[in-house]
Write a protein that holds these residues in place. Structure first.
Motif, PDB file in Angstrom:
ATOM      1  N   ASP A  51       0.860  -1.185   0.000  1.00 38.18           N
ATOM      2  CA  ASP A  51       0.000   0.000   0.000  1.00 38.18           C
ATOM      3  C   ASP A  51       0.896   1.235   0.000  1.00 38.18           C
ATOM      4  N   ARG A  52       1.123   1.782  -1.201  1.00 36.64           N
ATOM      5  CA  ARG A  52       2.000   2.941  -1.320  1.00 36.64           C
ATOM      6  C   ARG A  52       1.364   4.210  -0.755  1.00 36.64           C
ATOM      7  N   ASP A  53       0.048   4.298  -0.785  1.00 38.04           N
ATOM      8  CA  ASP A  53      -0.620   5.527  -0.352  1.00 38.04           C
ATOM      9  C   ASP A  53      -0.593   5.706   1.158  1.00 38.04           C
ATOM     10  N   TYR A 106       6.601   6.958 -10.447  1.00 41.82           N
ATOM     11  CA  TYR A 106       5.419   6.210 -10.864  1.00 41.82           C
ATOM     12  C   TYR A 106       4.687   7.016 -11.939  1.00 41.82           C
ATOM     13  N   GLY A 107       3.807   6.342 -12.661  1.00 40.47           N
ATOM     14  CA  GLY A 107       3.018   7.019 -13.675  1.00 40.47           C
ATOM     15  C   GLY A 107       3.820   7.319 -14.922  1.00 40.47           C
ATOM     16  N   ARG A 122      -1.144   7.585  -9.046  1.00 44.27           N
ATOM     17  CA  ARG A 122      -1.863   7.326 -10.300  1.00 44.27           C
ATOM     18  C   ARG A 122      -1.236   8.109 -11.447  1.00 44.27           C
ATOM     19  N   THR A 123      -1.006   9.390 -11.240  1.00 42.37           N
ATOM     20  CA  THR A 123      -0.407  10.226 -12.280  1.00 42.37           C
ATOM     21  C   THR A 123       1.113  10.283 -12.181  1.00 42.37           C
ATOM     22  N   GLY A 124       1.655   9.993 -11.024  1.00 40.00           N
ATOM     23  CA  GLY A 124       3.098  10.081 -10.823  1.00 40.00           C
ATOM     24  C   GLY A 124       3.563  11.396 -10.262  1.00 40.00           C
TER      25      GLY A 124
END
Length: 338
Positions: A196-198, A267-268, A285-287
């Motif tokens: 879980d990165r968030d 990421y993204g 999600r977007t990076g």
């Protein structure tokens, strides 16, 4: 004279059987022939020198020699001998020092490995319950981080790399999803734990443990270094293949000659990815704000840098570091603005 000859013949008659048995036991017939031939060559050379007058010339030279000069020669030879003895003594002392140093280094390596093994055992006992499941209460996580900080400050670069590989492969550095009740990590149904990165919680958070340390030339493949503070860390000639460097702070780090194949910097999409921010949370999600802080890094001689990695580094490393990136940064805007 006659008595001496008689004594010689009698003695030779007594020892000859023993001598012959020894020669038969230790020397083959061909070897005995070679020994006889060797003595024959010596006698022949000595006879030839006699007939050529070599011994007479030596006698004449010795008769004309000034023996008084040999005293000073002997002094010079004695001085040279003392110098040679001093040189040999110094060489033996140097060799003893080198051997002692090598033994000390080997002993230190053995002691370090024993310390690392004890650390592995201690962390496993702290983080696992009796059934082998991960159970890390807050105080246990604090103890794990304390032991990790202590071991990383007491071992050399290769020892640090071993510790980081162990923690990474054990997923103790990966943020894990918790059950929001007791804070226990949740299984993913496939024999592992959910990532879980968030909002996940790591068993061990490296924080500033790697800031300013020397990791030059070490093997850091597949290591989990996300969110680590590595300000001015020496990563030159490291193998960083497939290492996760997202959200890490690599400000003014040294990456000279490092292998970056497959290393994850963000990421993204590379067009929307940006470095970690103090004021904005990462958007996986977007990076945005998930990338590594690469400002001021020395990229000279970096190996296997992909096009996406090169684009990201050129965009966010700053004007000075852009000049060190292999392949150049032509056509890539400087998003950092300085």
């Amino acid at each position: 004279m006659s008595g001496a000859l008689v004594a010689l013949l009698v003695s030779f008659q007594e020892i000859w059987p023993t001598l012959r048995r020894w020669l038969n036991d230790f020397l083959s017939s061909s070897q005995r022939s070679q020994v006889i031939a060797f003595f024959g060559i010596i006698i022949a050379i000595a006879s030839l020198l006699k007939f050529l007058g070599f011994y007479r010339s030596i006698s004449n030279w010795l008769a004309q020699a000034k023996w008084d000069e040999f005293g000073s020669w002997a002094e010079w030879i004695g001085a040279v001998g003392q110098i040679m003895i001093a040189i040999v003594t110094a060489y033996i002392a140097w060799r003893q020092y080198v051997i002692s140093k090598d033994l000390t280094i080997q002993q230190n390596l053995i002691t370090q490995q024993q310390t690392i093994d004890a650390y592995f055992q201690g962390i496993s006992e702290l983080a696992l319950d009796d059934e082998g499941l991960l159970e890390d209460w807050p105080q246990e996580r604090v103890f794990c981080e304390g032991r990790t900080a202590a071991i990383l400050s007491s071992v050399d670069a290769n020892g640090k790399a071993k510790v980081l590989r162990f923690l990474s492969q054990s997923r103790l550095l990966t943020p894990l999803r918790r059950d929001n009740h007791l804070g226990r990590p949740m299984l993913d149904g496939q024999g592992g734990y959910q990532e879980d990165r968030d909002s996940g919680v790591r068993v061990i958070d490296l924080n500033v443990m790697l800031a300013g340390v020397n990791l030059s030339g070490t093997d850091l493949r597949w290591t989990e270094l996300s969110s680590a503070n590595m300000v001015r860390t020496n990563l030159s000639y490291c193998d960083l293949a497939h290492a996760n460097l997202t959200c890490s702070i690599l400000y003014e780090a040294n990456l000279v000659g490092a292998d970056m194949k497959g290393a994850k910097l963000f990421y993204g999409s590379v067009e929307t990815a940006s470095p970690l921010s103090r004021t904005h949370p990462p958007d996986y999600r977007t990076g945005a704000y998930t990338g590594a802080v690469v400002e001021g890094i020395n990229f000279t001689g970096v190996l296997r840098l992909s096009e996406q990695q090169r684009y990201y580094c050129c965009a966010w490393c700053g004007e000075e570091s852009r000049n060190t990136i292999p392949g150049g940064c032509e056509g890539i805007p400087n998003q950092l603005g300085r």
